[in-house]
Design a protein around this motif. Structure first.
Motif, PDB file in Angstrom:
ATOM      1  N   GLU A 184      33.367  51.733  42.027  1.00  0.00           N
ATOM      2  CA  GLU A 184      34.797  51.352  42.495  1.00  0.00           C
ATOM      3  C   GLU A 184      34.537  50.144  43.522  1.00  0.00           C
ATOM      4  OE1 GLU A 184      36.947  54.579  43.874  1.00  0.00           O
ATOM      5  OE2 GLU A 184      36.821  55.761  42.137  1.00  0.00           O
ATOM      6  N   THR A 185      33.429  50.467  44.483  1.00  0.00           N
ATOM      7  CA  THR A 185      33.182  49.531  45.409  1.00  0.00           C
ATOM      8  C   THR A 185      32.549  48.119  44.664  1.00  0.00           C
ATOM      9  OG1 THR A 185      32.755  51.133  46.845  1.00  0.00           O
ATOM     10  CG2 THR A 185      31.895  48.942  47.515  1.00  0.00           C
ATOM     11  N   GLU A 186      31.595  48.452  43.947  1.00  0.00           N
ATOM     12  CA  GLU A 186      31.215  47.078  42.969  1.00  0.00           C
ATOM     13  C   GLU A 186      32.515  46.326  42.338  1.00  0.00           C
ATOM     14  OE1 GLU A 186      28.242  48.610  40.609  1.00  0.00           O
ATOM     15  OE2 GLU A 186      26.438  48.635  42.114  1.00  0.00           O
ATOM     16  N   GLN A 187      33.308  47.150  41.741  1.00  0.00           N
ATOM     17  CA  GLN A 187      34.470  46.620  41.149  1.00  0.00           C
ATOM     18  C   GLN A 187      35.229  45.528  42.177  1.00  0.00           C
ATOM     19  OE1 GLN A 187      37.946  48.859  39.696  1.00  0.00           O
ATOM     20  NE2 GLN A 187      37.869  47.470  37.854  1.00  0.00           N
ATOM     21  N   THR A 188      35.426  46.170  43.248  1.00  0.00           N
ATOM     22  CA  THR A 188      36.410  45.701  44.309  1.00  0.00           C
ATOM     23  C   THR A 188      35.643  44.216  44.821  1.00  0.00           C
ATOM     24  OG1 THR A 188      37.101  47.653  45.138  1.00  0.00           O
ATOM     25  CG2 THR A 188      37.280  45.904  46.749  1.00  0.00           C
ATOM     26  N   LYS A 189      34.066  44.273  44.904  1.00  0.00           N
ATOM     27  CA  LYS A 189      33.402  43.164  45.432  1.00  0.00           C
ATOM     28  C   LYS A 189      33.480  41.994  44.265  1.00  0.00           C
ATOM     29  CE  LYS A 189      30.413  45.563  48.607  1.00  0.00           C
ATOM     30  NZ  LYS A 189      28.876  45.800  48.720  1.00  0.00           N
ATOM     31  N   ARG A 190      33.370  42.574  43.170  1.00  0.00           N
ATOM     32  CA  ARG A 190      33.291  41.734  41.798  1.00  0.00           C
ATOM     33  C   ARG A 190      34.637  40.651  41.687  1.00  0.00           C
ATOM     34  NH1 ARG A 190      31.921  44.917  38.592  1.00  0.00           N
ATOM     35  NH2 ARG A 190      33.775  45.408  37.639  1.00  0.00           N
ATOM     36  N   LYS A 191      35.714  41.593  41.888  1.00  0.00           N
ATOM     37  CA  LYS A 191      37.196  40.934  41.843  1.00  0.00           C
ATOM     38  C   LYS A 191      37.756  40.559  43.004  1.00  0.00           C
ATOM     39  CE  LYS A 191      38.471  43.597  37.611  1.00  0.00           C
ATOM     40  NZ  LYS A 191      39.881  44.273  36.914  1.00  0.00           N
ATOM     41  N   GLN A 192      36.909  40.554  44.172  1.00  0.00           N
ATOM     42  CA  GLN A 192      37.303  39.942  45.474  1.00  0.00           C
ATOM     43  C   GLN A 192      38.438  40.515  45.882  1.00  0.00           C
ATOM     44  OE1 GLN A 192      36.904  35.634  44.835  1.00  0.00           O
ATOM     45  NE2 GLN A 192      34.712  35.644  45.272  1.00  0.00           N
ATOM     46  N   TRP A 193      38.782  41.796  45.997  1.00  0.00           N
ATOM     47  CA  TRP A 193      40.038  42.551  46.515  1.00  0.00           C
ATOM     48  C   TRP A 193      39.559  42.600  47.683  1.00  0.00           C
ATOM     49  CZ3 TRP A 193      40.115  46.715  41.887  1.00  0.00           C
ATOM     50  CH2 TRP A 193      41.043  45.946  40.909  1.00  0.00           C
ATOM     51  N   THR A 194      40.409  42.697  48.807  1.00  0.00           N
ATOM     52  CA  THR A 194      40.298  43.114  50.321  1.00  0.00           C
ATOM     53  C   THR A 194      40.243  44.501  50.504  1.00  0.00           C
ATOM     54  OG1 THR A 194      42.694  42.955  50.353  1.00  0.00           O
ATOM     55  CG2 THR A 194      41.470  41.068  50.847  1.00  0.00           C
ATOM     56  N   GLU A 195      40.460  45.388  49.462  1.00  0.00           N
ATOM     57  CA  GLU A 195      40.642  46.915  49.619  1.00  0.00           C
ATOM     58  C   GLU A 195      40.151  47.552  48.381  1.00  0.00           C
ATOM     59  OE1 GLU A 195      44.232  48.355  51.194  1.00  0.00           O
ATOM     60  OE2 GLU A 195      43.062  49.753  52.708  1.00  0.00           O
ATOM     61  N   VAL A 196      39.344  48.827  48.315  1.00  0.00           N
ATOM     62  CA  VAL A 196      39.149  49.463  47.049  1.00  0.00           C
ATOM     63  C   VAL A 196      40.520  50.156  46.786  1.00  0.00           C
ATOM     64  CG1 VAL A 196      37.846  51.598  46.145  1.00  0.00           C
ATOM     65  CG2 VAL A 196      36.776  49.777  47.875  1.00  0.00           C
ATOM     66  N   PRO A 197      40.927  50.224  45.544  1.00  0.00           N
ATOM     67  CA  PRO A 197      42.065  50.963  45.159  1.00  0.00           C
ATOM     68  C   PRO A 197      42.165  52.251  45.614  1.00  0.00           C
ATOM     69  CG  PRO A 197      41.281  49.482  43.343  1.00  0.00           C
ATOM     70  CD  PRO A 197      40.359  49.820  44.357  1.00  0.00           C
ATOM     71  N   ARG A 198      41.262  53.217  45.681  1.00  0.00           N
ATOM     72  CA  ARG A 198      41.270  54.442  45.853  1.00  0.00           C
ATOM     73  C   ARG A 198      41.783  54.581  47.476  1.00  0.00           C
ATOM     74  NH1 ARG A 198      38.508  59.394  44.586  1.00  0.00           N
ATOM     75  NH2 ARG A 198      37.078  58.304  43.340  1.00  0.00           N
ATOM     76  N   VAL A 199      41.443  53.528  48.202  1.00  0.00           N
ATOM     77  CA  VAL A 199      41.715  53.675  49.788  1.00  0.00           C
ATOM     78  C   VAL A 199      43.088  53.340  49.948  1.00  0.00           C
ATOM     79  CG1 VAL A 199      41.141  52.657  52.044  1.00  0.00           C
ATOM     80  CG2 VAL A 199      39.122  53.358  50.425  1.00  0.00           C
ATOM     81  N   ALA A 200      43.524  52.273  49.147  1.00  0.00           N
ATOM     82  CA  ALA A 200      44.809  51.647  49.235  1.00  0.00           C
ATOM     83  C   ALA A 200      45.940  52.732  48.776  1.00  0.00           C
ATOM     84  CB  ALA A 200      45.090  50.381  48.230  1.00  0.00           C
ATOM     85  N   LEU A 201      45.435  53.546  47.657  1.00  0.00           N
ATOM     86  CA  LEU A 201      46.462  54.538  47.287  1.00  0.00           C
ATOM     87  C   LEU A 201      46.581  55.710  48.327  1.00  0.00           C
ATOM     88  CD1 LEU A 201      45.359  54.530  43.410  1.00  0.00           C
ATOM     89  CD2 LEU A 201      47.657  54.022  44.431  1.00  0.00           C
ATOM     90  N   ARG A 202      45.224  56.012  48.835  1.00  0.00           N
ATOM     91  CA  ARG A 202      45.634  57.246  49.818  1.00  0.00           C
ATOM     92  C   ARG A 202      46.415  56.684  50.811  1.00  0.00           C
ATOM     93  NH1 ARG A 202      40.408  58.405  50.216  1.00  0.00           N
ATOM     94  NH2 ARG A 202      39.844  56.885  52.126  1.00  0.00           N
ATOM     95  N   ARG A 203      46.320  55.702  51.316  1.00  0.00           N
ATOM     96  CA  ARG A 203      47.088  55.120  52.443  1.00  0.00           C
ATOM     97  C   ARG A 203      48.837  55.368  52.081  1.00  0.00           C
ATOM     98  NH1 ARG A 203      45.428  50.517  52.916  1.00  0.00           N
ATOM     99  NH2 ARG A 203      46.978  49.368  52.095  1.00  0.00           N
ATOM    100  N   ASN A 459      34.559  48.847  52.910  1.00  0.00           N
ATOM    101  CA  ASN A 459      35.091  48.537  51.414  1.00  0.00           C
ATOM    102  C   ASN A 459      35.985  47.578  51.381  1.00  0.00           C
ATOM    103  OD1 ASN A 459      33.801  51.014  50.622  1.00  0.00           O
ATOM    104  ND2 ASN A 459      35.409  52.118  51.317  1.00  0.00           N
ATOM    105  N   ARG A 460      36.189  46.536  52.284  1.00  0.00           N
ATOM    106  CA  ARG A 460      36.969  45.474  52.207  1.00  0.00           C
ATOM    107  C   ARG A 460      36.387  44.192  52.145  1.00  0.00           C
ATOM    108  NH1 ARG A 460      40.914  47.306  56.943  1.00  0.00           N
ATOM    109  NH2 ARG A 460      42.003  49.058  55.987  1.00  0.00           N
ATOM    110  N   PRO A 461      36.004  43.656  51.201  1.00  0.00           N
ATOM    111  CA  PRO A 461      35.073  42.402  51.148  1.00  0.00           C
ATOM    112  C   PRO A 461      35.940  41.321  51.739  1.00  0.00           C
ATOM    113  CG  PRO A 461      35.023  43.403  48.873  1.00  0.00           C
ATOM    114  CD  PRO A 461      35.993  43.975  49.867  1.00  0.00           C
ATOM    115  N   ASN A 462      35.141  40.222  52.701  1.00  0.00           N
ATOM    116  CA  ASN A 462      35.829  39.371  53.182  1.00  0.00           C
ATOM    117  C   ASN A 462      36.766  38.423  52.445  1.00  0.00           C
ATOM    118  OD1 ASN A 462      35.044  40.248  55.779  1.00  0.00           O
ATOM    119  ND2 ASN A 462      32.975  38.863  55.433  1.00  0.00           N
ATOM    120  N   PRO A 463      36.549  37.821  51.453  1.00  0.00           N
ATOM    121  CA  PRO A 463      37.234  36.937  50.614  1.00  0.00           C
ATOM    122  C   PRO A 463      38.057  37.795  49.770  1.00  0.00           C
ATOM    123  CG  PRO A 463      35.147  36.783  49.748  1.00  0.00           C
ATOM    124  CD  PRO A 463      34.955  37.454  50.719  1.00  0.00           C
ATOM    125  N   GLY A 464      39.209  36.924  49.211  1.00  0.00           N
ATOM    126  CA  GLY A 464      39.744  37.715  47.956  1.00  0.00           C
ATOM    127  C   GLY A 464      41.422  38.102  48.371  1.00  0.00           C
TER     128      GLY A 464
END
Length: 487
Positions: A184-203, A459-464
């Motif tokens: 999940e973390t690697e996918q977040t970095k690869r797609k340059q999302w600012t947050e891992v989906p699991r973390v966003a959903l928990r919030r 889990n929030r890469p800087n760009p994206g």
């Protein structure tokens, strides 16, 4: 010491990796330090070309699996990594062997004196950790139990910490939220999302649950936020909802289908039965006014502000009284504090509150996802929170943040009085996120980094962009909050 449990299908492939150079040539002098037999009997011999011959070891590990046949596990290879902290002294091979035996004994996979336990080896190829490889078939032809193996590993690691004077870590009491997986973390970095989906959903789930008084309001709030919701229906009682799963519209698998997360995969206290118990006031009686779905109305702005402030002040006073006298009497107020942080962050759109809510996450939960008994102060605070959730955006949150800081510090004092150091530390980190003064000092050797490990800022890469619930780009990233210290 931290232990991580994984499962796989092929013991041979894992052994080849452990004895190989590693992804960055980090594997040095790989060798077996312990096993179901003496390490010298199990060590793969060297071939003339300098490589290792694993045929005998792989065959021995796989023999019980062949005898068990189709009755075994789909993923029969049990893999556990035990890692010491960077500041800990370097353990020698004999000490790491004791660590491995402690883990295998505590999990029940190969207890002391049990000659029919599973076959296993512990490989060391670095100073600070070992890998245990076991095949999940007992030598008497039966299938071993792996239920709660992660928690048994946690207990073993704590026993080793006491034995060798290593850095103390928090217990595996399920107060920490489920962390994102490596993929999940690697996918977040690869797609340059600012947050891992699991973390966003928990919030999203925590915020919706905090502002709701029933499951109908909860599901409606999730859908209004743009989150996909799937209810699990009972097979025995048609029409009865027994669980739920959530997904972000933009987070899909290779087949184009949404990636669903059940509440229990987000955190132990987010299952539907746990949420229902919370909405019903835990184990409090209805005569105490615990039904949060009744009598809630939206007050004028100034009245709402006064009610939230008064409820928060009363809760903080109750928490400090409990910390000084009966630390077990106000557990529901810690959860209510988390609710206030999430709802206030959502209403005010304040990044400080959002960071504080995420940092506070662990401090809110009771061990093993228990639902604490409701209290009048908790009921009042939750009612005020529900009114706040229905309010329009406020012009300023300065006074509310001051109230929240006092409340968060009171939770820190309560958790410290309860001896839950990691939770107390999480509350103090939240207070710092709000720019507040921490009223109690950190105890010696407090596991600050352990608490910060549950803080998902890393889990929030800087760009994206964020895979938002609406499926649209969330725009440029916001300034990052406190970062998780490296282990």
């Amino acid at each position: 010491m931290i232990g991580k449990v994984m499962r796989g299908r092929r013991a041979g492939g894992l052994l080849y990796y452990l004895y190989g150079p590693g992804r960055a040539n980090e594997h040095v002098n790989p060798h077996i330090v312990a096993g179901w037999r003496h390490p010298a009997e199990l060590e793969p011999p060297l071939r003339p070309d300098g490589g290792r011959n694993f045929r005998n070891l792989i065959g021995l590990l796989n023999q019980p699996l062949a005898a068990l046949g189709d009755q075994g596990y789909a993923e029969p290879v049990w893999h556990c990594v035990a890692r010491a902290a960077r500041e800990d002294r370097v353990l020698d091979d004999d000490e790491w062997a004791q660590v491995a035996h402690e883990i295998m004994n505590r999990t029940g996979l190969a207890c002391d004196g049990d000659d029919d336990g599973v076959r296993w080896v512990a490989v060391r190829h670095a100073d600070d950790h070992i890998h245990i490889v076991a095949t999940l078939a007992r030598q008497d032809g039966t299938k071993p139990r792996t239920w709660n193996d992660f928690y048994r590993v946690r207990e073993a690691c704590q026993a080793v910490e006491r034995r060798y004077g290593l850095r103390v870590t928090a217990p595996g009491d399920r107060t920490a939220a489920r962390r994102p997986t490596r993929s999940e973390t690697e996918q977040t970095k690869r797609k340059q999302w600012t947050e891992v989906p699991r973390v966003a959903l928990r919030r999203h789930v925590v915020t919706a649950a905090a502002g709701a008084g029933s499951e109908e309001e909860f599901f409606r709030a999730l859908e209004e936020s743009g989150v996909l919701v799937r209810k699990r229906m009972s097979r025995r009682s048609p029409g009865e909802v027994t669980g739920y799963a959530v997904a972000l519209p933009s987070h899909r698998n290779r087949s184009g289908e949404p990636v669903w997360f059940g509440g229990g995969r987000l955190a132990a206290d987010l299952t539907l039965p746990k949420l229902r118990a919370r909405w019903n006031g835990g184990t409090a009686t209805r005569s105490e006014g615990n039904s949060l779905g009744e009598g809630v109305r939206v007050s004028p702005r100034w009245e709402l502000w006064e009610e939230v402030s008064a409820a928060a002040g009363q809760a903080a006073e109750r928490l400090r009284d409990a910390a000084a006298g009966d630390p077990g009497a106000a557990g529901d107020l810690a959860g209510a504090t988390s609710n206030l942080l999430h709802v206030a962050a959502d209403v005010l759109k304040d990044r400080r509150l959002r960071d504080a809510a995420e940092a506070f996450d662990r401090a809110a939960r009771e061990p093993y996802a228990r639902v604490p008994q409701g209290t009048p102060s908790g009921v009042r605070l939750r009612r005020a929170i529900r009114m706040l959730a229905r309010a329009d955006r406020m012009p300023s949150g300065t006074s509310l943040i001051a109230d929240v800081v006092r409340l968060v510090n009171a939770v820190a004092e309560l958790r410290a009085a309860q001896g839950r150091t990691a939770q107390a530390t999480a509350a103090r980190v939240a207070a710092r996120c709000l720019g507040g003064t921490v009223t109690t000092a950190l105890p010696a050797r407090a596991p600050v980094r352990l608490a910060a490990a549950d803080f998902p800022q890393s889990n929030r890469p800087n760009p994206g962009t964020l895979p938002s619930s609406s499926g649209r780009s969330a725009g440029p990233p916001r300034p990052s909050g406190p970062r998780r210290p490296r282990r």
